[in-house]
Scaffold this active site. Sequence first.
Site, PDB file in Angstrom:
ATOM      1  N   ARG A 113       0.819  -1.231   0.000  1.00 45.37           N
ATOM      2  CA  ARG A 113       0.000   0.000   0.000  1.00 45.37           C
ATOM      3  C   ARG A 113       0.845   1.271   0.000  1.00 45.37           C
ATOM      4  O   ARG A 113       0.395   2.327   0.426  1.00 45.37           O
ATOM      5  CB  ARG A 113      -0.975   0.016   1.173  1.00 45.37           C
ATOM      6  CG  ARG A 113      -1.944  -1.140   1.116  1.00 45.37           C
ATOM      7  CD  ARG A 113      -3.220  -0.856   1.886  1.00 45.37           C
ATOM      8  NE  ARG A 113      -4.147  -1.941   1.662  1.00 45.37           N
ATOM      9  CZ  ARG A 113      -4.128  -3.090   2.352  1.00 45.37           C
ATOM     10  NH1 ARG A 113      -3.262  -3.261   3.316  1.00 45.37           N
ATOM     11  NH2 ARG A 113      -4.981  -4.033   2.074  1.00 45.37           N
ATOM     12  N   LYS A 135       3.289  11.954 -10.477  1.00 44.83           N
ATOM     13  CA  LYS A 135       2.392  11.153 -11.323  1.00 44.83           C
ATOM     14  C   LYS A 135       3.077   9.837 -11.667  1.00 44.83           C
ATOM     15  O   LYS A 135       4.265   9.811 -11.992  1.00 44.83           O
ATOM     16  CB  LYS A 135       2.066  11.888 -12.618  1.00 44.83           C
ATOM     17  CG  LYS A 135       0.923  12.866 -12.490  1.00 44.83           C
ATOM     18  CD  LYS A 135       0.483  13.343 -13.865  1.00 44.83           C
ATOM     19  CE  LYS A 135      -0.624  14.373 -13.751  1.00 44.83           C
ATOM     20  NZ  LYS A 135      -0.975  14.941 -15.052  1.00 44.83           N
ATOM     21  N   GLU A 177       9.440  18.859 -24.343  1.00 44.67           N
ATOM     22  CA  GLU A 177       8.875  19.232 -23.035  1.00 44.67           C
ATOM     23  C   GLU A 177       9.488  20.542 -22.528  1.00 44.67           C
ATOM     24  O   GLU A 177       8.826  21.318 -21.836  1.00 44.67           O
ATOM     25  CB  GLU A 177       9.089  18.123 -22.003  1.00 44.67           C
ATOM     26  CG  GLU A 177       8.259  16.875 -22.221  1.00 44.67           C
ATOM     27  CD  GLU A 177       6.768  17.049 -21.864  1.00 44.67           C
ATOM     28  OE1 GLU A 177       6.382  18.097 -21.324  1.00 44.67           O
ATOM     29  OE2 GLU A 177       6.002  16.116 -22.152  1.00 44.67           O
ATOM     30  N   LYS A 224       7.650  23.637 -12.859  1.00 44.14           N
ATOM     31  CA  LYS A 224       6.770  22.496 -12.548  1.00 44.14           C
ATOM     32  C   LYS A 224       6.525  22.389 -11.046  1.00 44.14           C
ATOM     33  O   LYS A 224       5.405  22.111 -10.609  1.00 44.14           O
ATOM     34  CB  LYS A 224       7.354  21.198 -13.098  1.00 44.14           C
ATOM     35  CG  LYS A 224       6.422  20.038 -12.799  1.00 44.14           C
ATOM     36  CD  LYS A 224       6.461  18.915 -13.753  1.00 44.14           C
ATOM     37  CE  LYS A 224       5.324  17.934 -13.394  1.00 44.14           C
ATOM     38  NZ  LYS A 224       5.398  16.694 -14.119  1.00 44.14           N
ATOM     39  N   GLU A 234      -4.188  17.766  -9.740  1.00 47.73           N
ATOM     40  CA  GLU A 234      -4.692  18.229 -11.035  1.00 47.73           C
ATOM     41  C   GLU A 234      -6.189  18.522 -11.012  1.00 47.73           C
ATOM     42  O   GLU A 234      -6.958  18.044 -11.848  1.00 47.73           O
ATOM     43  CB  GLU A 234      -4.367  17.191 -12.126  1.00 47.73           C
ATOM     44  CG  GLU A 234      -4.455  17.811 -13.518  1.00 47.73           C
ATOM     45  CD  GLU A 234      -3.931  16.901 -14.623  1.00 47.73           C
ATOM     46  OE1 GLU A 234      -2.768  16.469 -14.545  1.00 47.73           O
ATOM     47  OE2 GLU A 234      -4.687  16.642 -15.566  1.00 47.73           O
ATOM     48  N   ARG A 238      -2.747  22.477 -12.651  1.00 48.96           N
ATOM     49  CA  ARG A 238      -1.794  21.459 -13.122  1.00 48.96           C
ATOM     50  C   ARG A 238      -2.167  20.920 -14.503  1.00 48.96           C
ATOM     51  O   ARG A 238      -1.300  20.494 -15.264  1.00 48.96           O
ATOM     52  CB  ARG A 238      -1.696  20.309 -12.101  1.00 48.96           C
ATOM     53  CG  ARG A 238      -0.646  19.293 -12.510  1.00 48.96           C
ATOM     54  CD  ARG A 238      -0.316  18.299 -11.409  1.00 48.96           C
ATOM     55  NE  ARG A 238       0.701  17.385 -11.868  1.00 48.96           N
ATOM     56  CZ  ARG A 238       1.371  16.544 -11.102  1.00 48.96           C
ATOM     57  NH1 ARG A 238       1.123  16.507  -9.809  1.00 48.96           N
ATOM     58  NH2 ARG A 238       2.279  15.749 -11.607  1.00 48.96           N
ATOM     59  N   ASN A 242      -0.479  19.889 -19.390  1.00 47.89           N
ATOM     60  CA  ASN A 242      -0.807  19.000 -20.513  1.00 47.89           C
ATOM     61  C   ASN A 242      -0.893  19.757 -21.833  1.00 47.89           C
ATOM     62  O   ASN A 242      -1.381  19.216 -22.829  1.00 47.89           O
ATOM     63  CB  ASN A 242      -2.137  18.281 -20.240  1.00 47.89           C
ATOM     64  CG  ASN A 242      -2.023  17.339 -19.050  1.00 47.89           C
ATOM     65  OD1 ASN A 242      -1.015  16.658 -18.889  1.00 47.89           O
ATOM     66  ND2 ASN A 242      -3.024  17.330 -18.190  1.00 47.89           N
ATOM     67  N   HIS A 245      -0.481  18.036 -25.118  1.00 50.50           N
ATOM     68  CA  HIS A 245      -0.434  16.599 -24.856  1.00 50.50           C
ATOM     69  C   HIS A 245      -1.637  15.829 -25.386  1.00 50.50           C
ATOM     70  O   HIS A 245      -1.537  14.627 -25.629  1.00 50.50           O
ATOM     71  CB  HIS A 245      -0.272  16.332 -23.354  1.00 50.50           C
ATOM     72  CG  HIS A 245       1.145  16.504 -22.898  1.00 50.50           C
ATOM     73  ND1 HIS A 245       1.839  17.682 -23.077  1.00 50.50           N
ATOM     74  CD2 HIS A 245       2.008  15.636 -22.299  1.00 50.50           C
ATOM     75  CE1 HIS A 245       3.061  17.529 -22.593  1.00 50.50           C
ATOM     76  NE2 HIS A 245       3.188  16.308 -22.127  1.00 50.50           N
ATOM     77  N   HIS A 249      -0.506  12.712 -27.354  1.00 47.20           N
ATOM     78  CA  HIS A 249      -0.820  11.320 -27.006  1.00 47.20           C
ATOM     79  C   HIS A 249      -1.518  10.625 -28.170  1.00 47.20           C
ATOM     80  O   HIS A 249      -1.280   9.438 -28.440  1.00 47.20           O
ATOM     81  CB  HIS A 249      -1.706  11.271 -25.758  1.00 47.20           C
ATOM     82  CG  HIS A 249      -0.954  11.596 -24.492  1.00 47.20           C
ATOM     83  ND1 HIS A 249      -1.569  11.943 -23.321  1.00 47.20           N
ATOM     84  CD2 HIS A 249       0.370  11.636 -24.232  1.00 47.20           C
ATOM     85  CE1 HIS A 249      -0.663  12.165 -22.378  1.00 47.20           C
ATOM     86  NE2 HIS A 249       0.526  11.997 -22.915  1.00 47.20           N
ATOM     87  N   HIS A 261       7.767  10.583 -27.250  1.00 46.54           N
ATOM     88  CA  HIS A 261       6.749  11.442 -26.627  1.00 46.54           C
ATOM     89  C   HIS A 261       6.993  12.937 -26.872  1.00 46.54           C
ATOM     90  O   HIS A 261       6.103  13.656 -27.322  1.00 46.54           O
ATOM     91  CB  HIS A 261       6.707  11.146 -25.118  1.00 46.54           C
ATOM     92  CG  HIS A 261       5.812  12.060 -24.352  1.00 46.54           C
ATOM     93  ND1 HIS A 261       4.449  12.074 -24.513  1.00 46.54           N
ATOM     94  CD2 HIS A 261       6.088  13.028 -23.423  1.00 46.54           C
ATOM     95  CE1 HIS A 261       3.918  12.993 -23.719  1.00 46.54           C
ATOM     96  NE2 HIS A 261       4.891  13.581 -23.044  1.00 46.54           N
TER      97      HIS A 261
END
Length: 361
Positions: A113, A135, A177, A224, A234, A238, A242, A245, A249, A261
């Site tokens: 956990r 993330k 990026e 960031k 997010e 945040r 993206n 993105h 993606h 990417h």
Amino acid sequence: MSAEIRVALEPPYTVHVGRGRLALAGELARERPSVAVVTDGRVAALHGARLAALGDRPWIQVPRGEQAKTLAQVGVLLEELEAAGLDRRSLLVTFGGGSVSDLGGLAASLYMRGIDVLHCPTTLLAQVDAAVGGKTGVNLGPAKNLAGTFHQPIAVVADVDVLATLAEADWRSGLGEVVKSALLESPPSGAEPLLELLERSSEGLLRREAPVLEAVVERCVRHKAAVVAGDERESGARAGLNLGHTFAHALEAASGFALPHGVAVAVGLVLALECSRRVGLLEEPELAPRTVRLLSRLGLPSSLAALRTAEVPLEAAHIEAALRHDKKRAEGEPCFVLPRRRGAVALGVAVDPALVRSLLA
Ligand code: GLY
């Protein structure tokens, strides 16, 4: 010149940026009764000696790149953590690019956990983005990062020395990026804006000169860190990270993940700028040609046409289908982050599918 950037979450953690910083990883792990390192074969072979302090701990190798980002690999890694005898007080060190920190971070968040994770990113993309902010995730078939968690690291060690050996495709991917950060950044008062820094230093950056790398990685991480500190999960700002993105993606998925990417992000930024202009949101029209010029100077593609090849045709219908799988979709239609001006974006913009189709023609 090294930098220590605080990510002001609860608990806070530090991103260490600079040359020779990997020596810190051994110090950060010293107190732990058990530690495992997750990496890939190339990073282990090229840079394993830089983590010599952890040389006697179990090293677990995962496949390179997107091949690592599957639910099956999460299962394999969890079993390996168990076989290595890790317990709740253990530390998992990720040593690799964004795929390694995404997969390793996810496994760390699930094992017992949740155990601590220390990220040692070895690609530009992971240093400026993936390893910072907690993330984690893997892909579900063509859908990028659809299964994941938020799990903040105890620290991030971004050693710019390792960037010297990055393969050209991985290097260029990171630059996409970096340009995204330059469009999003509201420059700290008194500091040269990242966009100007990149325009002025593009040649040194392409030569991977250490002082330029340190400055660029530091600035991206500062940006960031500030965004993540204000919106860890997010629920608002945040999502601006993206930018480009949703398109990126979809391009990656339509290419069968042949496109790196950040290269897809580069074209995604240009598509987002053009989309924003067409829907009347772009308040700084000069930003579009300026971005195209910077991308070209950095050797990145700046149009969909430049990405299309006989092997990777990137048909509009395939990109559109992939857009519908994006996790930011609403009622089956994709939502976009669109730039208004430097440092300001519009979030969750639903765009007329006909307009999107025309951008992909
Ligand atoms: N890569 C985007 C984020 O960390 O939110």
